[in-house]
Design a protein around this motif. Structure first.
Motif, PDB file in Angstrom:
ATOM      1  N   ARG A   1       0.826  -1.205   0.000  1.00 39.81           N
ATOM      2  CA  ARG A   1       0.000   0.000   0.000  1.00 39.81           C
ATOM      3  C   ARG A   1       0.867   1.264   0.000  1.00 39.81           C
ATOM      4  O   ARG A   1       0.552   2.248   0.664  1.00 39.81           O
ATOM      5  CB  ARG A   1      -0.933   0.005   1.211  1.00 39.81           C
ATOM      6  CG  ARG A   1      -1.734  -1.289   1.311  1.00 39.81           C
ATOM      7  CD  ARG A   1      -3.128  -1.076   1.795  1.00 39.81           C
ATOM      8  NE  ARG A   1      -3.209  -0.168   2.913  1.00 39.81           N
ATOM      9  CZ  ARG A   1      -4.302   0.496   3.236  1.00 39.81           C
ATOM     10  NH1 ARG A   1      -5.375   0.357   2.487  1.00 39.81           N
ATOM     11  NH2 ARG A   1      -4.331   1.296   4.251  1.00 39.81           N
TER      12      ARG A   1
ATOM     13  N   GLY B   1       1.260   3.308  -2.317  1.00 42.82           N
ATOM     14  CA  GLY B   1       0.619   4.425  -2.988  1.00 42.82           C
ATOM     15  C   GLY B   1       1.362   4.922  -4.209  1.00 42.82           C
ATOM     16  O   GLY B   1       0.936   5.892  -4.834  1.00 42.82           O
ATOM     17  N   HIS B   2       2.454   4.267  -4.578  1.00 39.19           N
ATOM     18  CA  HIS B   2       3.163   4.707  -5.782  1.00 39.19           C
ATOM     19  C   HIS B   2       2.260   4.616  -7.004  1.00 39.19           C
ATOM     20  O   HIS B   2       2.321   5.439  -7.910  1.00 39.19           O
ATOM     21  CB  HIS B   2       4.402   3.836  -6.021  1.00 39.19           C
ATOM     22  CG  HIS B   2       5.481   4.075  -5.017  1.00 39.19           C
ATOM     23  ND1 HIS B   2       5.602   5.264  -4.352  1.00 39.19           N
ATOM     24  CD2 HIS B   2       6.474   3.280  -4.562  1.00 39.19           C
ATOM     25  CE1 HIS B   2       6.626   5.198  -3.530  1.00 39.19           C
ATOM     26  NE2 HIS B   2       7.171   3.986  -3.635  1.00 39.19           N
ATOM     27  N   CYS B   3       1.446   3.577  -7.007  1.00 42.62           N
ATOM     28  CA  CYS B   3       0.562   3.373  -8.159  1.00 42.62           C
ATOM     29  C   CYS B   3      -0.414   4.540  -8.282  1.00 42.62           C
ATOM     30  O   CYS B   3      -0.664   5.040  -9.381  1.00 42.62           O
ATOM     31  CB  CYS B   3      -0.176   2.059  -8.027  1.00 42.62           C
ATOM     32  SG  CYS B   3      -0.912   1.789  -6.410  1.00 42.62           S
TER      33      CYS B   3
ATOM     34  N   GLN C   1      -4.293   0.634  -6.082  1.00 43.54           N
ATOM     35  CA  GLN C   1      -4.175  -0.423  -5.075  1.00 43.54           C
ATOM     36  C   GLN C   1      -5.543  -0.839  -4.552  1.00 43.54           C
ATOM     37  O   GLN C   1      -5.769  -2.005  -4.273  1.00 43.54           O
ATOM     38  CB  GLN C   1      -3.211  -0.024  -3.951  1.00 43.54           C
ATOM     39  CG  GLN C   1      -3.750   0.921  -2.904  1.00 43.54           C
ATOM     40  CD  GLN C   1      -3.561   2.359  -3.310  1.00 43.54           C
ATOM     41  OE1 GLN C   1      -3.762   2.726  -4.464  1.00 43.54           O
ATOM     42  NE2 GLN C   1      -3.171   3.209  -2.392  1.00 43.54           N
TER      43      GLN C   1
ATOM     44  N   CYS D   1       4.876  -0.243  -9.487  1.00 37.79           N
ATOM     45  CA  CYS D   1       4.599  -1.039  -8.285  1.00 37.79           C
ATOM     46  C   CYS D   1       5.861  -1.764  -7.809  1.00 37.79           C
ATOM     47  O   CYS D   1       6.429  -2.587  -8.517  1.00 37.79           O
ATOM     48  CB  CYS D   1       3.506  -2.054  -8.550  1.00 37.79           C
ATOM     49  SG  CYS D   1       3.215  -3.124  -7.138  1.00 37.79           S
ATOM     50  N   PRO D   2       6.306  -1.461  -6.596  1.00 36.76           N
ATOM     51  CA  PRO D   2       7.520  -2.097  -6.105  1.00 36.76           C
ATOM     52  C   PRO D   2       7.315  -3.587  -5.828  1.00 36.76           C
ATOM     53  O   PRO D   2       8.283  -4.337  -5.736  1.00 36.76           O
ATOM     54  CB  PRO D   2       7.819  -1.339  -4.809  1.00 36.76           C
ATOM     55  CG  PRO D   2       6.519  -0.785  -4.379  1.00 36.76           C
ATOM     56  CD  PRO D   2       5.748  -0.513  -5.629  1.00 36.76           C
ATOM     57  N   SER D   3       6.085  -4.003  -5.681  1.00 40.30           N
ATOM     58  CA  SER D   3       5.836  -5.416  -5.433  1.00 40.30           C
ATOM     59  C   SER D   3       5.590  -6.169  -6.733  1.00 40.30           C
ATOM     60  O   SER D   3       5.146  -7.326  -6.701  1.00 40.30           O
ATOM     61  CB  SER D   3       4.652  -5.577  -4.485  1.00 40.30           C
ATOM     62  OG  SER D   3       5.019  -5.163  -3.193  1.00 40.30           O
TER      63      SER D   3
ATOM     64  N   ILE E   1       3.309  -6.120  -8.892  1.00 43.88           N
ATOM     65  CA  ILE E   1       1.975  -6.689  -9.058  1.00 43.88           C
ATOM     66  C   ILE E   1       1.485  -6.336 -10.462  1.00 43.88           C
ATOM     67  O   ILE E   1       1.505  -5.164 -10.839  1.00 43.88           O
ATOM     68  CB  ILE E   1       1.013  -6.127  -8.001  1.00 43.88           C
ATOM     69  CG1 ILE E   1       1.548  -6.447  -6.608  1.00 43.88           C
ATOM     70  CG2 ILE E   1      -0.389  -6.693  -8.188  1.00 43.88           C
ATOM     71  CD1 ILE E   1       0.812  -5.760  -5.496  1.00 43.88           C
TER      72      ILE E   1
ATOM     73  N   LEU F   1      -0.877  -5.185 -12.046  1.00 42.57           N
ATOM     74  CA  LEU F   1      -2.176  -4.570 -11.751  1.00 42.57           C
ATOM     75  C   LEU F   1      -3.097  -4.548 -12.966  1.00 42.57           C
ATOM     76  O   LEU F   1      -4.262  -4.902 -12.873  1.00 42.57           O
ATOM     77  CB  LEU F   1      -1.944  -3.143 -11.232  1.00 42.57           C
ATOM     78  CG  LEU F   1      -1.206  -3.079  -9.897  1.00 42.57           C
ATOM     79  CD1 LEU F   1      -0.635  -1.701  -9.646  1.00 42.57           C
ATOM     80  CD2 LEU F   1      -2.139  -3.468  -8.766  1.00 42.57           C
TER      81      LEU F   1
HETATM   82  S1  SF4 Z   1      -0.179  -1.997  -5.747  1.00 44.61           S
HETATM   83 FE1  SF4 Z   1       2.028  -1.835  -5.748  1.00 44.61          FE
HETATM   84  S2  SF4 Z   1       2.374   0.334  -6.069  1.00 44.61           S
HETATM   85 FE2  SF4 Z   1       0.281   0.146  -5.454  1.00 44.61          FE
HETATM   86  S3  SF4 Z   1       0.285   0.392  -3.263  1.00 44.61           S
HETATM   87 FE3  SF4 Z   1       0.437  -1.784  -3.632  1.00 44.61          FE
HETATM   88  S4  SF4 Z   1       2.599  -2.190  -3.654  1.00 44.61           S
HETATM   89 FE4  SF4 Z   1       2.383  -0.001  -3.857  1.00 44.61          FE
END
Ligand code: SF4
Ligand code: SF4
Lengths: 783, 355
Positions: A380, A382-384, A395, A427-429, A431, A433
């Motif tokens: 979470r 918030g970069h996205c 997210q 997204c650092p993870s 994902i 999206l």
């Molecule tokens: S989806 Fe990725 S970029 Fe967005 S809040 Fe989660 S980890 Fe961060």
């Protein structure tokens, strides 16, 4: 050039541009391929309809498939040769689909059919230009391939005040538009002028280019300056900071005008039309030289190629051929992407053709585009959300998509997501999206489609219920009418019998000693034939219910009067000292007649009621009859609404290069079909309504209609036409009359005591016959 | 031939969760260094013990949950929690105290809620508050800064061992500890701020917010600025918190009278202010999601910190303030959904049914 206010879109990212490698080389020409595969559907909308057959030889530029409706595009032969097949071929599609294609085996001569140039394109009318653009098979060349002519034909009630030419090309790697702007600057400017002319010269004509293309900007500014001076127009070249995804139609509109296209609407609602630079050039070539769209500039780039450059590629060229021309090393290729790295889709096979919208073939090496690292938990961060150009909370969408919360997804405007991939990128993870959003969108659409289906099923069910109810009501009305007719008949018979018995008792009274009473002719009325005829005449008479009612009341009256008469006669008989048994009989008869009179009276009352209910029943029936029509109309209008929405969505999708455009297109087509069906249903319903009343045009009265049905039923029972029936009635009456007359004559001869009775019988029969004949006459007249 | 089929986008920026966490760990270094400088080896022992517990517990829970251990350990989130808790605890805390705290953090606050990303509360702060409530006597025992303490004791390994594993005489203990600046300020209600600064060693030895503590805070501020620069988080929440805290402190400074709540500088640079602002409040998982939401979230934490410090019963308030606002984060999210392109108004998060 004049400085133009720039608005900044929120979010956005700055991925490595990777544009230099393909711009290092000059624009190349792709040689003739051994085969051209032309999918019939390279655009949004209905597939084109092939005009050629296998084995036919065609020339370059020849029209080989025509637009099927407005939302479609024409298709032309990219070179001369023979049609080798019209069949399903693999096409460039995210899901690796096959689609019908026209396949051309080139003869190598590249013979062109003559074109129809136009020296004075600016003298042409709007409609003529649009027609030429349509004939040239132009589609939006930046994205999903929206038929260009449609965009140039805005609704009559929208006036276009801004024409935006999209030269943004914000995706990394792609330089096709950059190359085009540098090599076709003059044609581009002419094209822009032409498009502006076609749109009624809007106040603002803006060419938007990201500032990472300085050469293109310089060339355009110079050309625009010249054009403005020469033609007195005001074309502005606007450059703005590079940021992905500025080239999204909605984003570009915001950058250049500060206006936002309302969700679910199209730019034209703001008076804005956006066209790609490639489209502008193609439009110019189409109108000025009559040249259909058979080639385009495509960027062929990626480290698994020995040469990275832009190529002029004919539509239909197999991608593997294009790649071969550039030293493709398949073993080094990580994946093959059509379009850019942000929004392009990966192909599994390379034997698919380049189409009108193919702006880039990206063949990166493994190190260039490694596989995405495995997905980690969303932290979470918030970069996205910071990257999202649409102001969404990616997210949150991700959480809801994972838990299939469709309502929340829609509340969070999932459908405003342009699938630009900025969120996934940051997204650092790691994902994926966008993948989640696409899946969720698909699910929601499917759910909506299912709902539509079940709605339809429900509608059908309700329709059926309605129809059953209507039938029931009609049956009820028939039954009522039949009952009324039967009762009327009964009443009549009772009256007749009463009359007979009265005369009988009169006879008895006068000739009390006569034992052997000859049965009068009248009881013969009771024959089945008579019944039918009676019912028919009754039904006929009932065509006017008031008349019918009058008749019924007359019967009651006559019964009443015969009762008084009988009473008087009885009194006389008593005073004359007749046989008490006879008097008793007379009393019994009187009583019977009284009862019958009573019955007739109740029937009269009942008839009154029936009349009233008949009206009600029929009103209800009419209402029900109207309702399917209403329902059909409703369905149609809701479908039309849906269609317009779908079209908007579709437009939007097209403008934003969304891959979902395909699906939306399908939706639009389906909706159109549905509307067609609904229209048919409506017209059927409309036809049905008047035709049901036209069968009884002179009887607007509801009860009459019901009675008419009863009459028809009776007729059906007799399986005779009314004329036949009337004929039969007349005949039988005639027979009976002649019999009665015979009897009467005989009675006269023998001075029968019942002479009088016979006389009345003959009289009555005569009257009846007259009536029957009249009825017959009427019937034949009606027929 | 068949190529890899992948969904767009096909490129990815190099940022990863692992990198984010690594940056956070990196950013704590100046603070840790300054802490060690002023308060001795106790901070390092805290961190070491907490990290061991953190990794062990994380691995154990992951194994129990049937998750790939190495893959999840690599996200470094357990280490971040461990380091933050270790820094927040009094230096040279007992090993078991740290252990209890780490269990509360990793097992309860994180994994019982579903693991990273699902935890509504900041794990380190949960651990801290559990300890504060359960063992207040240990939690309020802060070692004195080096110059106020027994010469060299806090850098003495034996003393450290005795502190961590027990066995230190309570008299020696008394010599090593001292009230924190915030405590001192609170307990000297009769004095004006000026008097406190003049009379109390912890203030007179320092510059503006207590000896040692002010430097620690400055170090964490630097670490935070580094993270801001590296775009690990946005400025919204920490700045909102600091500004609100400073505003409250200014309003209630009361010109340094005996009723004064303390100067803005005192509040900004003592206690866990900077650590909280840049390392706790910015924890993405448990904070509000949108930038507007984070402004509100940070501001409310700042206000709560002041309220609890000045009018509450606890010496420091960051942990409570953060946990309270963790509760409120979903609520804030609900009212701060950003306006989407093409929509006139932002829609409430739960307002469903489309347009
Ligand atoms: S989806 Fe990725 S970029 Fe967005 S809040 Fe989660 S980890 Fe961060
Ligand atoms: S893909 Fe959708 S959610 Fe992600 S950044 Fe683009 S518009 Fe926003």
């Amino acid at each position: 050039m004049t400085s133009h206010t720039i608005w900044e879109v929120p979010g956005g990212i700055h991925p490595p541009e990777n544009k230099a490698q393909s711009m290092a080389q000059a624009l190349a020409e792709c040689p003739l391929a051994p085969e051209y595969i032309l999918p019939l559907n390279q655009h949004i909308g209905a597939p084109s309809a092939p005009l050629v057959s296998v084995g036919q030889s065609v020339k370059k530029y020849q029209l080989i498939a025509d637009a099927e409706g407005i939302f479609s595009a024409a298709l032309h032969a990219p070179t001369s040769g023979t049609i080798s097949a019209i069949e399903e071929r693999l096409i460039a599609h995210p899901s690796g689909l096959s689609a019908p294609c026209i396949v051309i085996a080139p003869d190598g001569l590249d013979e062109a059919c003559p074109l129809e140039p136009c020296e004075q394109p600016f003298a042409l009318e709007h409609a003529a230009i649009v027609a030429k653009i349509r004939q040239a098979g132009l589609v939006g060349m930046g994205g999903a391939g929206f038929p260009s002519a449609v965009k140039l034909n805005p609704h009559a009630n929208t006036s276009i005040n801004t024409l935006i030419i999209n030269g943004t090309e914000c995706e990394p790697y792609i330089t096709a538009d950059d190359m085009l702007m540098q090599t076709h600057t003059h044609e581009l400017l002419e094209g822009v002028r032409l498009l502006a002319h076609t749109l009624g010269n809007p106040d603002n004509v803006l060419i938007g280019v990201e500032d990472n293309k300085p050469e293109a900007i310089a060339a355009l500014q110079e050309a625009a300056h010249k054009a403005n001076q020469k033609h007195g127009c005001d074309i502005q070249v606007v450059s703005f900071p590079t940021k992905y995804p500025s080239g999204g139609e909605k984003q570009l509109i915001y950058i250049l005008t500060g206006q936002e296209v309302e969700s679910g609407k199209i730019p034209a609602s703001l008076g804005i039309v956006v066209q790609n630079v490639g489209t502008a050039v193609a439009a110019w070539r189409a109108v000025r030289y009559g040249e259909p769209l058979i080639e385009r500039i495509t960027t062929v780039v990626g480290q698994s190629l020995q040469v990275q450059r832009n190529m002029r590629v004919r539509i239909g060229t197999p991608m593997n051929f294009v790649l071969e021309q550039n030293g493709f090393m398949a073993s080094q290729s990580a994946r093959l992407i059509v379009g850019g790295p942000m929004m392009g889709y990966a192909l599994e096979q390379t034997c698919v053709p380049v189409i009108k919208t193919t702006n880039c073939l990206l063949a990166p090496s493994h190190s260039e585009m490694p596989e995405a690292p495995p997905q980690q938990a969303c932290i979470r961060c918030g970069h996205c959300a910071e990257a999202c150009p649409a102001g969404l909370l990616p997210q949150q969408l991700y959480w809801y998509a994972r838990s299939d919360e469709h309502e929340k997804l829609e509340a969070h405007h999932l459908f405003d997501c342009i699938e630009c991939g900025a969120c996934s990128y940051v997204c650092p993870s790691s994902i994926p999206l966008v993948q989640y959003y696409r899946a969720a969108k698909g699910d929601i659409r499917k759910a909506a489609a299912d709902k539509l289906k079940s709605d339809k099923a429900r509608e059908r069910f309700e329709h059926r219920q309605e129809r059953l109810a209507k039938e029931e009501a009609a049956k009820e009305a028939k039954r009522q009418a039949r009952k009324a007719a039967a009762e009327l008949n009964k009443a009549k018979m009772a009256a007749q019998q009463a009359a007979t018995e009265t005369s009988h008792s009169q006879n008895l009274a006068s000739t009390s000693t006569h034992k052997d009473i000859q049965p009068p002719a009248i009881p013969a009325i009771a024959s089945a034939e008579e019944l039918v005829a009676n019912a028919a005449t009754a039904a006929k008479a009932q065509q006017d219910p008031t008349l019918d009612k009058a008749r019924l009341s007359r019967t009651v009256e006559s019964l009443a009067s015969s009762i008084t008469r009988m009473k008087a006669q009885m009194a006389e008989a008593v005073s004359e000292g007749l046989d008490p048994s006879r008097i008793e009989k007379m009393a019994a008869k009187l009583k019977q007649t009284e009862l019958k009179a009573q019955e007739a009276k109740t029937k009269l009352d009942a008839f009154d009621k029936t009349l009233a209910t008949g009206v009600l029943v029929d009103a209800a029936a009419q209402k029900m009859m109207a309702s399917p029509q209403d329902a059909a109309a409703k369905t149609l209008s809701s479908l039309q609404k849906r269609l317009s929405k779908a079209q908007e969505l579709h437009l939007e999708a097209v403008n934003e290069n969304k891959p979902s455009a395909d699906a939306l297109k399908q939706g639009v087509i389906k909706l159109e079909q549905k509307i067609e069906e609904a229209k048919q249903a409506l017209s059927e319903a409309q036809n049905a309504a008047p035709s049901s009343s036209s069968s009884e045009p002179q009887q607007p009265d509801a009860a009459a209609a019901a009675i008419e049905r009863a009459k028809q039923k009776v007729q059906a029972a007799a399986s005779m036409t009314p004329e036949q029936k009337a004929q039969a009635a007349v005949e039988s009456l005639q027979k009976r009359l002649s019999k009665a007359q015979e009897r009467y004559a005989k009675a006269q001869e023998t001075h029968d005591e019942n002479l009088e009775a016979f006389a009345t019988g003959v009289e009555k029969l005569e009257l009846k016959l007259k009536a029957a004949m009249e009825a017959q006459q009427e019937g034949s007249e009606q027929a | 031939m068949a190529f890899l089929r992948a969904s767009s986008p096909h490129t990815h920026n190099p940022n990863t969760t692992h990198r984010v966490m690594r940056e956070v760990l990196l950013a704590t270094l100046p603070g840790v260094a300054v802490l060690t400088w002023f308060f001795g080896l106790g901070t390092l022992s805290n961190i070491l013990i907490a990290c061991l517990f953190g990794l062990g517990l994380e691995a154990a829970v992951l194994k129990m949950r049937g998750r790939p251990i190495a893959f999840y350990l690599k996200d470094l989130s357990a280490l971040v929690t461990a380091v933050l808790l270790a820094i927040a605890l009094p230096p040279a805390s007992s090993w078991w105290l740290i252990g209890v705290g780490m269990i509360a953090s990793i097992v309860v606050a994180k994994h019982l809620y579903g693991g990273l990303g699902y935890n509504p509360f900041n794990p380190a702060m949960v651990g801290y508050v559990v300890l504060l409530i359960s063992y207040p006597q240990y939690m309020t025992l802060w070692l004195a800064p080096e110059n106020l303490s027994v010469q060299g004791a806090i850098f003495d390994i034996t003393t450290l061992f005795e502190l961590v594993f027990g066995g230190l005489a309570s008299t020696t203990m008394d010599g090593l500890t001292a009230a924190t600046p915030l405590d001192v300020f609170k307990q000297t209600a009769g004095l004006t701020a000026q008097d406190i600064y003049a009379q109390k060693a912890i203030f007179s030895q320092g510059l503006f917010a207590g000896a040692g503590y002010e430097w620690v805070n400055i170090a964490f501020l630097l670490g935070g600025l580094y993270l801001l620069m590296r775009k690990v988080f946005t400025w919204h929440a920490p700045i909102a918190m600091l500004v609100t805290l400073a505003l409250f402190a200014t309003v209630f400074y009361d010109a340094g009278s005996s009723n004064s709540g303390g100067s803005p500088l005192l509040h900004l640079f003592s206690g866990a202010t900077m650590l909280g602002a840049f390392f706790i409040v910015t924890d993405p998982v448990s904070s509000a999601t949108s930038n507007r939401g984070r402004l509100i979230y940070g501001a409310l934490i700042g206000a709560l910190v002041y309220i609890i410090r000045v009018w509450g019963n606890y010496p420091d308030a960051v942990a409570f303030a953060v946990l309270l606002m963790n509760f409120a984060a979903p609520f804030i999210d609900y009212y701060t959904v950003p306006r989407t392109y093409g929509h006139k108004k932002a829609q409430r998060a739960t307002h469903t049914g489309g347009q």
